[in-house]
Design a protein around this motif. Structure first.
Motif, PDB file in Angstrom:
ATOM      1  N   PRO A   1     -18.998 -10.754  25.029  1.00 16.41           N
ATOM      2  CA  PRO A   1     -18.293  -9.474  25.145  1.00 16.41           C
ATOM      3  C   PRO A   1     -16.813  -9.632  25.444  1.00 16.41           C
ATOM      4  O   PRO A   1     -16.115  -8.647  25.611  1.00 16.41           O
ATOM      5  N   TRP A   2     -16.330 -10.873  25.539  1.00 14.44           N
ATOM      6  CA  TRP A   2     -14.920 -11.099  25.834  1.00 14.44           C
ATOM      7  C   TRP A   2     -14.433 -12.342  25.095  1.00 14.44           C
ATOM      8  O   TRP A   2     -15.222 -13.132  24.585  1.00 14.44           O
ATOM      9  N   PRO A   3     -13.116 -12.540  25.034  1.00 17.50           N
ATOM     10  CA  PRO A   3     -12.595 -13.713  24.327  1.00 17.50           C
ATOM     11  C   PRO A   3     -13.088 -15.005  24.966  1.00 17.50           C
ATOM     12  O   PRO A   3     -13.223 -15.108  26.186  1.00 17.50           O
ATOM     13  N   ALA A   4     -13.346 -15.996  24.120  1.00 19.82           N
ATOM     14  CA  ALA A   4     -13.866 -17.265  24.621  1.00 19.82           C
ATOM     15  C   ALA A   4     -12.765 -18.276  24.919  1.00 19.82           C
ATOM     16  O   ALA A   4     -13.009 -19.295  25.550  1.00 19.82           O
ATOM     17  N   THR A   5     -11.541 -18.012  24.471  1.00 21.78           N
ATOM     18  CA  THR A   5     -10.463 -18.985  24.640  1.00 21.78           C
ATOM     19  C   THR A   5      -9.846 -18.881  26.023  1.00 21.78           C
ATOM     20  O   THR A   5      -9.451 -17.789  26.454  1.00 21.78           O
ATOM     21  N   PRO A   6      -9.741 -19.976  26.758  1.00 17.45           N
ATOM     22  CA  PRO A   6      -9.233 -19.910  28.132  1.00 17.45           C
ATOM     23  C   PRO A   6      -7.799 -19.456  28.228  1.00 17.45           C
ATOM     24  O   PRO A   6      -7.393 -18.881  29.225  1.00 17.45           O
ATOM     25  N   GLU A   7      -7.003 -19.690  27.165  1.00 17.63           N
ATOM     26  CA  GLU A   7      -5.595 -19.282  27.245  1.00 17.63           C
ATOM     27  C   GLU A   7      -5.432 -17.765  27.175  1.00 17.63           C
ATOM     28  O   GLU A   7      -4.340 -17.242  27.384  1.00 17.63           O
ATOM     29  N   ALA A   8      -6.526 -17.055  26.889  1.00 21.44           N
ATOM     30  CA  ALA A   8      -6.453 -15.594  26.801  1.00 21.44           C
ATOM     31  C   ALA A   8      -6.950 -14.917  28.066  1.00 21.44           C
ATOM     32  O   ALA A   8      -7.112 -13.708  28.088  1.00 21.44           O
ATOM     33  N   ASP A   9      -7.213 -15.666  29.144  1.00 20.46           N
ATOM     34  CA  ASP A   9      -7.750 -15.028  30.337  1.00 20.46           C
ATOM     35  C   ASP A   9      -6.650 -14.279  31.084  1.00 20.46           C
ATOM     36  O   ASP A   9      -5.463 -14.338  30.761  1.00 20.46           O
ATOM     37  N   VAL A  10      -7.065 -13.511  32.093  1.00 19.60           N
ATOM     38  CA  VAL A  10      -6.147 -12.608  32.778  1.00 19.60           C
ATOM     39  C   VAL A  10      -4.988 -13.369  33.408  1.00 19.60           C
ATOM     40  O   VAL A  10      -3.818 -12.968  33.296  1.00 19.60           O
ATOM     41  N   ALA A  11      -5.288 -14.472  34.087  1.00 12.28           N
ATOM     42  CA  ALA A  11      -4.235 -15.234  34.763  1.00 12.28           C
ATOM     43  C   ALA A  11      -3.191 -15.732  33.772  1.00 12.28           C
ATOM     44  O   ALA A  11      -1.978 -15.654  34.029  1.00 12.28           O
ATOM     45  N   ALA A  12      -3.633 -16.239  32.624  1.00 10.35           N
ATOM     46  CA  ALA A  12      -2.688 -16.747  31.625  1.00 10.35           C
ATOM     47  C   ALA A  12      -1.813 -15.632  31.073  1.00 10.35           C
ATOM     48  O   ALA A  12      -0.608 -15.812  30.855  1.00 10.35           O
ATOM     49  N   ILE A  13      -2.408 -14.463  30.840  1.00 11.34           N
ATOM     50  CA  ILE A  13      -1.635 -13.335  30.325  1.00 11.34           C
ATOM     51  C   ILE A  13      -0.575 -12.899  31.341  1.00 11.34           C
ATOM     52  O   ILE A  13       0.582 -12.635  30.996  1.00 11.34           O
ATOM     53  N   VAL A  14      -0.968 -12.835  32.602  1.00 10.36           N
ATOM     54  CA  VAL A  14      -0.027 -12.431  33.650  1.00 10.36           C
ATOM     55  C   VAL A  14       1.119 -13.437  33.766  1.00 10.36           C
ATOM     56  O   VAL A  14       2.297 -13.062  33.878  1.00 10.36           O
ATOM     57  N   LEU A  15       0.804 -14.716  33.696  1.00  7.89           N
ATOM     58  CA  LEU A  15       1.840 -15.738  33.824  1.00  7.89           C
ATOM     59  C   LEU A  15       2.763 -15.754  32.602  1.00  7.89           C
ATOM     60  O   LEU A  15       3.962 -16.045  32.725  1.00  7.89           O
ATOM     61  N   GLU A  16       2.227 -15.445  31.437  1.00  7.98           N
ATOM     62  CA  GLU A  16       3.069 -15.344  30.250  1.00  7.98           C
ATOM     63  C   GLU A  16       4.079 -14.210  30.410  1.00  7.98           C
ATOM     64  O   GLU A  16       5.265 -14.349  30.073  1.00  7.98           O
ATOM     65  N   LEU A  17       3.628 -13.081  30.949  1.00  7.88           N
ATOM     66  CA  LEU A  17       4.534 -11.966  31.202  1.00  7.88           C
ATOM     67  C   LEU A  17       5.627 -12.361  32.197  1.00  7.88           C
ATOM     68  O   LEU A  17       6.802 -11.999  32.027  1.00  7.88           O
ATOM     69  N   ALA A  18       5.235 -13.109  33.230  1.00  5.39           N
ATOM     70  CA  ALA A  18       6.228 -13.558  34.219  1.00  5.39           C
ATOM     71  C   ALA A  18       7.262 -14.465  33.580  1.00  5.39           C
ATOM     72  O   ALA A  18       8.467 -14.343  33.846  1.00  5.39           O
ATOM     73  N   ALA A  19       6.802 -15.375  32.717  1.00  8.54           N
ATOM     74  CA  ALA A  19       7.733 -16.297  32.053  1.00  8.54           C
ATOM     75  C   ALA A  19       8.682 -15.532  31.133  1.00  8.54           C
ATOM     76  O   ALA A  19       9.893 -15.823  31.095  1.00  8.54           O
ATOM     77  N   GLN A  20       8.155 -14.582  30.394  1.00  3.78           N
ATOM     78  CA  GLN A  20       8.988 -13.780  29.505  1.00  3.78           C
ATOM     79  C   GLN A  20      10.034 -13.010  30.300  1.00  3.78           C
ATOM     80  O   GLN A  20      11.205 -12.901  29.901  1.00  3.78           O
ATOM     81  N   GLU A  21       9.622 -12.461  31.415  1.00  2.47           N
ATOM     82  CA  GLU A  21      10.549 -11.673  32.233  1.00  2.47           C
ATOM     83  C   GLU A  21      11.684 -12.518  32.769  1.00  2.47           C
ATOM     84  O   GLU A  21      12.854 -12.136  32.746  1.00  2.47           O
ATOM     85  N   ARG A  22      11.346 -13.732  33.232  1.00  2.00           N
ATOM     86  CA  ARG A  22      12.378 -14.589  33.807  1.00  2.00           C
ATOM     87  C   ARG A  22      13.318 -15.129  32.726  1.00  2.00           C
ATOM     88  O   ARG A  22      14.509 -15.314  32.942  1.00  2.00           O
ATOM     89  N   GLU A  23      12.771 -15.397  31.532  1.00  2.00           N
ATOM     90  CA  GLU A  23      13.621 -15.864  30.433  1.00  2.00           C
ATOM     91  C   GLU A  23      14.620 -14.797  30.007  1.00  2.00           C
ATOM     92  O   GLU A  23      15.761 -15.093  29.637  1.00  2.00           O
ATOM     93  N   ALA A  24      14.193 -13.546  30.087  1.00  2.00           N
ATOM     94  CA  ALA A  24      15.069 -12.455  29.667  1.00  2.00           C
ATOM     95  C   ALA A  24      16.073 -12.067  30.754  1.00  2.00           C
ATOM     96  O   ALA A  24      17.082 -11.439  30.462  1.00  2.00           O
ATOM     97  N   ALA A  25      15.801 -12.456  31.995  1.00  2.00           N
ATOM     98  CA  ALA A  25      16.617 -11.993  33.123  1.00  2.00           C
ATOM     99  C   ALA A  25      18.097 -12.359  32.996  1.00  2.00           C
ATOM    100  O   ALA A  25      18.960 -11.518  33.237  1.00  2.00           O
ATOM    101  N   PRO A  26      18.473 -13.602  32.635  1.00  2.00           N
ATOM    102  CA  PRO A  26      19.901 -13.934  32.570  1.00  2.00           C
ATOM    103  C   PRO A  26      20.699 -13.095  31.581  1.00  2.00           C
ATOM    104  O   PRO A  26      21.889 -12.855  31.764  1.00  2.00           O
TER     105      PRO A  26
END
Length: 395
Positions: free
Chosen positions: A368-393
């Motif tokens: 009932p959910w994605p099987a790939t570990p890179e798609a889990d909640v923690a990875a998605i949240v950390l990707e958003l954090a990385a994107q935000e920090r890259e855009a900050a400067p």
């Protein structure tokens, strides 16, 4: 336009050139520090708390700083009592009122306006909690509304994530100001798109890793022996949440219609319920337990009436789940989504339940959910954090 009054294109925002986060750990932020994530939950049963703390643990394991706050602590004291302590009282003693409130909050009107206005009293404290965050996550619908409003008003400058812990979406889980809506199952995501026109991304469960660990036949036999179960009995594990909500005796009576059933009841912290059921034949009433993964490994089926965290845990543990006599409001909504997705049948009579229990077997349903570990909640949240920090400067 959608039912929320925003374009259907509200989807996880991905800036050009942003790199996915490795499951082995997040990159350092542009400022050279680890990402900081704030998670808001609420002490309304355990269905919101446990995913919040599991997410925090996964984030910390990948090098992030994760802080969990109870959203109710940001509300005035009387609001804490009404929402936190009153939830179980209303569900058990005023089910029709609870069902009416659940439906009223789906509609634009006076009731919803009053609730949303009251939630504004939380914003000062919430603003203090999240001032150093790179991402903010909500595992509770009311905090989702607060964060979404603040984000839309420009009071929050970082991404906001709503993680729907229920199988069924509800308008209070969704807000146009929220950057990314995540769900446990694909069924929830599909229902949100159909009912509200909002993109919800299935990201899998946030449960204790022990539920996914293999239990040997010897482990299962030892637990069943400790519980007084014979080999030829069908162990029906009943979960009614940490508060023992709903007409649990009706679930027990219906399960016992199957002559092979031995019912194990997780009464949570409801001592009165445990005392009421403990003397019955073929019934083992259990209090608060920390070994639920072992109990699920020993059981043959989960019988539930709410459809929240317990069903997610059962799916992870490969334990068949069945809905019966669901509680009003979100219980019935969850039952509908689970049944239509083929994740948990919903018999409506004791005879129907007995038939389902007769044919129950441990199977491996479609994921009932994605099987790939890179798609889990923690990875998605950390990707958003990385994107935000890259855009900050460049901001």
């Amino acid at each position: 336009m959608t039912a929320l009054g925003v374009p259907r294109s509200i989807r996880p925002r991905r800036r050009h050139g942003a790199r996915p986060v490795s499951p082995d750990g997040p990159p350092r932020t542009a400022a050279g520090r680890s990402p900081r994530v704030v998670v808001l939950t609420a002490r309304v049963g355990a269905g919101h708390d446990r995913p919040a703390y599991e997410l925090a643990a996964r984030l910390r394991a990948r090098g992030a700083v994760a802080v969990v706050h109870d959203y109710l602590d940001a509300l005035p004291r009387f609001g804490q009592v009404i929402i936190g302590d009153g939830y179980g009282v209303v569900v058990n003693n005023m089910p029709r009122f609870f069902d009416w409130l659940f439906r009223a909050l789906e509609r634009r009107g006076l009731v919803r306006a009053i609730i949303l206005t009251f939630l504004m009293f939380s914003e000062r404290t919430v603003r203090r909690w999240i001032r150093d965050a790179d991402v903010v996550v909500s595992t509770f619908p009311l905090s989702c509304q607060t964060l979404g409003r603040m984000r839309a008003a420009g009071q929050i400058a970082v991404p906001v994530v709503s993680y729907l812990t229920d199988p069924a979406p509800h308008r209070m889980w969704l807000h146009p100001g929220v950057d990314v809506h995540l769900s446990v199952t694909s069924a929830c995501a599909d229902a949100a798109d159909e009912a509200y026109g909002v993109a919800v991304r299935p990201a899998g469960p946030l449960v204790d890793p022990r539920f996914s660990r293999a239990h040997t036949d010897a482990d299962r036999a030892d637990t069943r022996q400790d519980l007084g179960l014979s080999d030829d009995e069908t162990a029906v594990l009943i979960s009614a949440g940490s508060l023992g909500l709903g007409d649990v005796p009706a679930l027990v009576d219906a399960a016992l219609t199957n002559r092979a059933a031995h019912v194990l009841v997780l009464c949570g912290r409801n001592a009165d319920l445990r005392a009421q059921l403990d003397a019955r034949e073929r019934v083992t009433a259990l209090g608060w337990r920390d070994d639920v993964p072992a109990l699920m490994a020993a059981a043959d089926v989960l019988l539930h009436n709410a459809g929240g965290l317990s069903v997610t845990e059962a799916l992870v543990a490969n334990l068949p789940a069945v809905t019966y006599h669901p509680i009003p409001g979100h219980g019935r909504a969850n039952a509908t989504v689970l049944a239509e997705a083929g994740l948990a049948p919903w018999p409506t009579s004791p005879d129907g339940l007995a038939t389902v229990l007769d044919g129950i077997a441990r199977t491996s349903p479609l994921s009932p959910w994605p099987a790939t570990p890179e798609a889990d909640v923690a990875a998605i949240v950390l990707e958003l954090a990385a994107q935000e920090r890259e855009a900050a400067p460049a901001a």
